[in-house]
Design a protein around this motif. Structure first.
Motif, short mmCIF file in Angstrom:
data_model
loop_
_atom_site.label_atom_id
_atom_site.label_comp_id
_atom_site.label_asym_id
_atom_site.label_seq_id
_atom_site.Cartn_x
_atom_site.Cartn_y
_atom_site.Cartn_z
N GLN A 108 0.84 -1.19 0.00
CA GLN A 108 0.00 0.00 0.00
C GLN A 108 0.88 1.25 0.00
OE1 GLN A 108 -3.27 -0.32 -0.38
NE2 GLN A 108 -3.01 -2.55 -0.34
N SER B 101 -10.05 0.99 1.52
CA SER B 101 -10.34 2.38 1.85
C SER B 101 -9.21 2.93 2.70
CB SER B 101 -11.66 2.48 2.62
OG SER B 101 -11.54 1.88 3.90
N PRO B 102 -9.06 4.26 2.76
CA PRO B 102 -8.01 4.82 3.63
C PRO B 102 -8.12 4.35 5.08
CG PRO B 102 -8.88 6.51 2.17
CD PRO B 102 -9.74 5.30 1.97
N GLN B 103 -9.34 4.20 5.59
CA GLN B 103 -9.50 3.75 6.96
C GLN B 103 -9.03 2.32 7.14
OE1 GLN B 103 -10.38 5.72 9.58
NE2 GLN B 103 -9.69 3.93 10.76
N GLN B 104 -9.26 1.47 6.13
CA GLN B 104 -8.80 0.08 6.20
C GLN B 104 -7.27 0.03 6.24
OE1 GLN B 104 -11.06 -1.30 2.73
NE2 GLN B 104 -12.07 -2.81 4.05
N VAL B 105 -6.61 0.89 5.51
CA VAL B 105 -5.14 0.94 5.53
C VAL B 105 -4.65 1.37 6.90
CG1 VAL B 105 -3.10 2.02 4.53
CG2 VAL B 105 -5.02 1.38 3.05
N VAL B 106 -5.29 2.39 7.47
CA VAL B 106 -4.91 2.85 8.81
C VAL B 106 -5.15 1.75 9.84
CG1 VAL B 106 -5.46 4.49 10.64
CG2 VAL B 106 -5.33 5.27 8.27
N ASP B 107 -6.29 1.06 9.74
CA ASP B 107 -6.61 -0.01 10.69
C ASP B 107 -5.58 -1.14 10.61
OD1 ASP B 107 -8.80 1.40 11.52
OD2 ASP B 107 -10.24 0.27 10.30
N HIS C 10 -2.44 -0.89 9.92
CA HIS C 10 -1.21 -0.46 10.60
C HIS C 10 -1.38 -0.48 12.12
CE1 HIS C 10 1.39 0.64 7.25
NE2 HIS C 10 0.35 1.19 6.65
N THR C 11 -2.56 -0.08 12.61
CA THR C 11 -2.77 -0.06 14.06
C THR C 11 -3.00 -1.46 14.62
OG1 THR C 11 -5.14 0.39 13.68
CG2 THR C 11 -3.69 2.28 14.04
N ASP C 12 -3.56 -2.36 13.80
CA ASP C 12 -3.79 -3.73 14.28
C ASP C 12 -2.50 -4.53 14.36
OD1 ASP C 12 -6.48 -3.22 14.48
OD2 ASP C 12 -7.01 -4.17 12.57
N ARG C 13 -1.50 -4.17 13.55
CA ARG C 13 -0.25 -4.92 13.53
C ARG C 13 0.44 -4.93 14.88
NH1 ARG C 13 4.30 -2.12 12.23
NH2 ARG C 13 6.23 -3.30 12.43
#
Length: 219
Positions: free
Chosen positions: A154, A174-180, A182-185
Motif C-alpha cells: 500500500q 479504503s483509507p480507513q482500512q489501511v490505517v486499521d 497499521h494499528t492492528d499490527r
C-alpha cells in the motif's frame, strides 16, 4: 531505537549515507550468554514492510527449529544459478550465501536488487542487504518470506520511496482500512508476545506419583 526481548537487546539505527556500498539501516544484537554478536545492514529503498517483518520477529520467541531460507526461495519459484545464488522471477533480485573468501572474512547472506535492461544483466542497484553469519536463520527467513510475498504494497500515488518500475494500481482498500491494518499490527504482535511469555512462565504440572505395589506378605 532499542528493542528488547526477554533475553536479548537489539539496536536499530538509521544512518543515511551516500555511496554505492552504503546502508541506511543498521540492526545489531548485543551478546547475551551463549548468543554471539551479529549485525545486519540494509539499503535505503528496502520496502518498509520487509524491514518491519524482521524487527517484529525480534520481540517474538524464535521457533523451536530454525528454518531453511533456501526452502522458502524454492517454494516461491526463485531459480538457482550455477553458483548457487537464487534469482527472482523478474530477474531484479539476487540472493546468495557467500562463503569465506579473500573478499569476505566471514560467510554472509547478501541480497541485491538491480534494474534490468537489454544491454546488461545487472543495471543500476536499487537496494541491498547484508546479514552477518551469526544472524539466526529464522530472521533471514523472515526477511526472505516478506521479500518473496507477492501481495501488493500500500503506497500513495507517486510516493518518492517507490521505484519507478513499480506497477501502480488503485487499491481496493479504503483509507480507513489501511490505517486499521497499521494499528492492528502492533496489537497482534503484543498479543503474541504476551501469550509466549505466559507459556514460558506457566509452572510445569506436578509429576503424578504412582504408588508402587507392595509385594504380598508371605506366610
Amino acid at each position: 531505537m532499542v528493542m528488547t526481548s526477554p533475553n536479548h537487546r537489539y539496536s536499530l539505527r538509521f544512518t543515511p549515507e551516500s555511496g554505492y556500498m552504503s546502508a541506511w539501516w543498521h540492526l545489531t544484537s548485543e551478546p547475551f550468554g551463549a548468543e554471539p554478536y551479529w549485525y545486519a545492514a540494509v539499503g535505503e529503498l528496502v520496502p518498509a514492510e520487509v524491514l518491519a517483518a524482521v524487527t517484529d520477529a525480534l520481540v517474538i520467541p524464535p521457533p523451536a527449529a530454525q528454518p531453511d531460507p533456501w526452502q522458502t526461495l524454492d517454494a516461491a519459484g526463485w531459480a538457482r544459478d550455477d553458483s548457487g545464488a537464487a534469482r527472482s522471477t523478474d530477474g531484479m533480485c539476487t540472493i546468495e550465501h557467500r562463503p569465506v573468501s579473500e573478499r569476505h572474512d566471514t560467510p554472509e547472506w547478501h541480497i541485491e536488487t538491480h534494474e534490468t535492461n537489454f544491454h546488461e544483466l545487472g543495471g543500476r542497484r536499487i537496494w541491498h542487504a547484508h546479514f552477518h553469519q551469526n544472524v539466526p536463520a529464522h530472521l533471514v527467513n523472515v526477511f526472505v518470506t516478506a521479500l518473496t510475498d507477492t501481495a501488493p504494497l500500500q503506497r500513495g500515488m507517486h510516493e518518492p520511496t517507490a521505484h519507478y518500475r513499480a506497477v501502480q494500481e488503485p487499491s481496493p482498500l479504503s483509507p480507513q482500512q489501511v490505517v486499521d491494518a497499521h494499528t492492528d499490527r502492533p496489537k497482534a504482535i503484543t498479543a503474541r508476545v504476551r501469550a509466549a511469555r505466559r507459556r514460558q512462565t506457566k509452572p510445569a504440572p506436578a509429576p503424578v506419583h504412582t504408588r508402587t505395589a507392595q509385594p504380598a506378605a508371605r506366610r
